[in-house]
Design an enzyme around this catalytic site. Structure first.
Site, PDB file in Angstrom:
ATOM      1  N   GLU A   1     -14.408 -11.667  39.499  1.00 37.49           N
ATOM      2  CA  GLU A   1     -14.043 -11.594  40.908  1.00 37.49           C
ATOM      3  C   GLU A   1     -12.588 -11.170  41.059  1.00 37.49           C
ATOM      4  O   GLU A   1     -12.218 -10.506  42.024  1.00 37.49           O
ATOM      5  CB  GLU A   1     -14.290 -12.939  41.596  1.00 37.49           C
ATOM      6  CG  GLU A   1     -14.268 -12.860  43.120  1.00 37.49           C
ATOM      7  CD  GLU A   1     -14.799 -14.113  43.781  1.00 37.49           C
ATOM      8  OE1 GLU A   1     -15.992 -14.131  44.146  1.00 37.49           O
ATOM      9  OE2 GLU A   1     -14.022 -15.080  43.929  1.00 37.49           O
TER      10      GLU A   1
ATOM     11  N   LYS B   1     -22.784 -10.603  52.473  1.00 40.00           N
ATOM     12  CA  LYS B   1     -22.808 -11.669  53.484  1.00 40.00           C
ATOM     13  C   LYS B   1     -23.164 -11.106  54.857  1.00 40.00           C
ATOM     14  O   LYS B   1     -23.991 -11.663  55.592  1.00 40.00           O
ATOM     15  CB  LYS B   1     -21.437 -12.344  53.577  1.00 40.00           C
ATOM     16  CG  LYS B   1     -21.031 -13.211  52.408  1.00 40.00           C
ATOM     17  CD  LYS B   1     -19.677 -13.831  52.761  1.00 40.00           C
ATOM     18  CE  LYS B   1     -19.044 -14.559  51.608  1.00 40.00           C
ATOM     19  NZ  LYS B   1     -17.704 -15.077  51.972  1.00 40.00           N
TER      20      LYS B   1
ATOM     21  N   HIS C   1     -29.066 -18.635  18.192  1.00 40.18           N
ATOM     22  CA  HIS C   1     -30.521 -18.497  18.134  1.00 40.18           C
ATOM     23  C   HIS C   1     -31.052 -17.748  19.349  1.00 40.18           C
ATOM     24  O   HIS C   1     -32.237 -17.847  19.671  1.00 40.18           O
ATOM     25  CB  HIS C   1     -31.161 -19.877  18.013  1.00 40.18           C
ATOM     26  CG  HIS C   1     -30.759 -20.588  16.761  1.00 40.18           C
ATOM     27  ND1 HIS C   1     -31.439 -20.444  15.565  1.00 40.18           N
ATOM     28  CD2 HIS C   1     -29.714 -21.420  16.500  1.00 40.18           C
ATOM     29  CE1 HIS C   1     -30.843 -21.173  14.632  1.00 40.18           C
ATOM     30  NE2 HIS C   1     -29.791 -21.769  15.170  1.00 40.18           N
TER      31      HIS C   1
END
EC number: 5.3.1.9
Length: 533
Positions: free
Chosen positions: A341, A501, A372
């Site tokens: 960000e 948004k 793994h």
């Protein structure tokens, strides 16, 4: 700066195929390319950075004006130019010295807020502040982004020091998140902290309203068991939260840098004011080091320069953060926001498009789990992924010291394996010892070759204490700053989160069938038809 960038790229191309292992022909390689701060060791010797590259990178930091911009930040100048703000999250951990904002010393206000936090946390932990059903047993922090990732990461990281109420974190607007968090809690003994600077963040306020409805009918006065971290006193009052339980912070503290202050209230409640202050002290120690150490010995600067070398010079697009500490499981997610960000920008401070790539993709998981899962690609894939290991010498479970030793040995083994690899001849020898011969040996051997020459760094420290976590987080904060300065970008705005948004607000009535979908592309219209009510 252009000439330095060109010299760095030319040098990188000249040494691109040189095995990193060859650099260890110098018996002082590890010592020369490691840096210490007290009991913290940053080893960056397993990279292809040599003396020439190091000198050029340090010259780059100097030419970019890192020193001057660092001093401007600490002096309270408005280095967040696109929003016209100072950047002073460091003041939250350095309250014993003057903090100037537009010529005014704001340190007294910071100390007052901190003292209020301490008093509230103390009273809650000691049972002096209670719920309507007795002593507070659980604290639910409702926030998102910087109001969630930092304290959630730190509460898990410092679990051995958590002797207060249980802390829970709700961020996602997905109702499943708050439902699953609240379902086993007692409303009468739960405190809800709503963390939103403006008290308008849609996800946070939606969850806050849900939490209030959850309390209604179970306690006489739901608002009495809410606290807020916000600067919007009118909105917190309208919600019913008493001013004594509202803790504000200034606009010169960015969300993703805010857990040092009121956003860290849940952490202070969990571990107590004394350990929270130790966390602040660790961050302050890194601040002093960042301000005072020469670039060649400066941990944040060197960590940033390694990042610049790998991303902008070598072209490695991602960065794997690999903490060998299960309690740092949320550190990669926290650093994703902190780094991506902050430095995930496309234009420079002057508004022109960047000539270079901006920040890398940051990801990771704690060891040994990642071994793994995705380490296969790191070891044998066709893309180089620089790795950043973090490991403590000691754990918090003395009766399980043998397991911690196994953890440490795995961490060191992975960094060595990335460096050395395994040649075709070595793979053949291993198979021959197992009795494999002929064409089958040749076929299988190629699958067992590790190219090696994969760069990594290791940050080692004695133990993950509150002070050490503070140092680590401040180290990464300043690394982001240095990389941003070198790239010429503003690391402290986040316009990239806004468009989605705005579109979400417009899409909601379409999904509810209250508005038409004119102007939307065919794909979005199809998805609205499929998912709408």
């Amino acid at each position: 700066m252009k000439q330095i960038w060109q010299a760095l790229k030319a040098h990188q191309q000249a040494v691109e195929h040189r095995p990193i292992l060859d650099l260890f022909a110098d018996p002082r390689r590890a010592e020369s390319f490691s840096t210490r701060l007290d009991d913290m060791l940053f080893d960056w010797s397993k990279t292809n950075i040599d003396h020439t590259a190091r000198d050029l990178l340090i010259d780059l930091a100097g030419a970019a004006g890192v020193s001057q911009k660092r001093d401007a930040m600490f002096a309270g100048r408005k280095i967040n130019e696109t929003e016209g703000r100072a950047v002073l999250h460091t003041a939250l951990r350095n309250m014993d010295r003057p903090v100037l904002v537009e010529g005014q010393d704001v340190a007294a206000g910071l100390r007052e807020t901190h003292a209020r936090m301490q008093a509230f946390a103390h009273d809650l932990r000691e049972g002096l502040f209670t719920g309507q059903g007795g002593r507070i047993t659980d604290v639910v922090n409702i926030g998102i982004g910087g109001s969630d990732l930092g304290p959630a990461m730190a509460c898990l990281a410092l679990a051995p020091y958590a002797d207060g109420p249980r802390c829970h974190f709700v961020s996602n607007v997905d109702g499943a998140h708050i439902h699953d968090t609240l379902k086993d809690l007692d409303p009468a003994t739960t405190l809800v902290i709503v963390a939103s600077k403006t008290f308008t963040t849609i996800e946070t306020m939606t969850n806050a309203e849900t939490a209030r409805r959850w309390m209604e009918g179970r306690v006489a006065n739901p608002a009495a068991q809410f606290a807020a971290v916000s600067t919007a006193a009118d909105r917190t009052a309208a919600f019913g939260i008493d001013a004594s339980r509202v803790f504000g912070f200034e606009d010169w503290v960015g969300g993703r840098y805010s857990m040092w202050g009121p956003i860290g209230l849940s952490l202070m409640i969990a571990i107590g004011p004394e350990d929270f202050d130790a966390f602040l002290s660790g961050g302050a120690a890194m601040d002093r080091h960042f301000r005072e150490a020469p670039f060649a010995e400066n941990l944040p600067v060197l960590l940033a320069l390694v990042g610049i070398w790998h991303n902008q010079i070598c072209g490695h697009a991602t960065r794997a953060v690999l903490p060998y500490d299960q309690r740092l499981a949320r550190l990669p997610a926290y650093l994703q926001q902190l780094e991506m960000e902050s430095n995930g920008k496309r234009v420079a401070m002057d508004g022109h498009e960047l000539a270079l790539h901006s920040g890398p993709i940051v990801w990771g998981e704690p060891g040994t789990n990642g071994q793994h899962a995705f380490y296969q690609l790191i070891h044998q894939g066709t893309r180089v992924v620089p790795c950043e290991f973090l490991v403590a010498r000691d754990g918090h479970e003395p009766d399980l010291a043998h397991q911690h030793l196994l953890l440490v040995s795995n961490c060191l083994a992975q960094s060595e394996a990335l460096l050395r690899g395994r040649s075709l001849d070595e793979a053949r020898a291993i198979l021959a010892k197992k009795g494999v011969t002929g064409t089958e040996l040749e076929r299988q051997a190629r699958h067992r070759v590790f190219p090696g020459n994969r760069p990594s760094t290791t940050l080692a420290y004695p133990k993950l204490t509150p002070a050490m976590l503070g140092r680590i987080i401040a180290l990464y904060e300043h690394r982001v700053f240095v990389e941003g300065v070198i790239l010429g970008i503003n690391s402290y705005d986040q316009w990239g989160v806004e468009l989605g948004k705005e579109l979400a607000i417009a899409l909601q009535p379409m999904l509810e069938g209250r508005a038409g979908t004119e102007g939307k592309d065919g794909s979005t219209r199809q998805l609205i038809d499929f998912l709408g009510r």
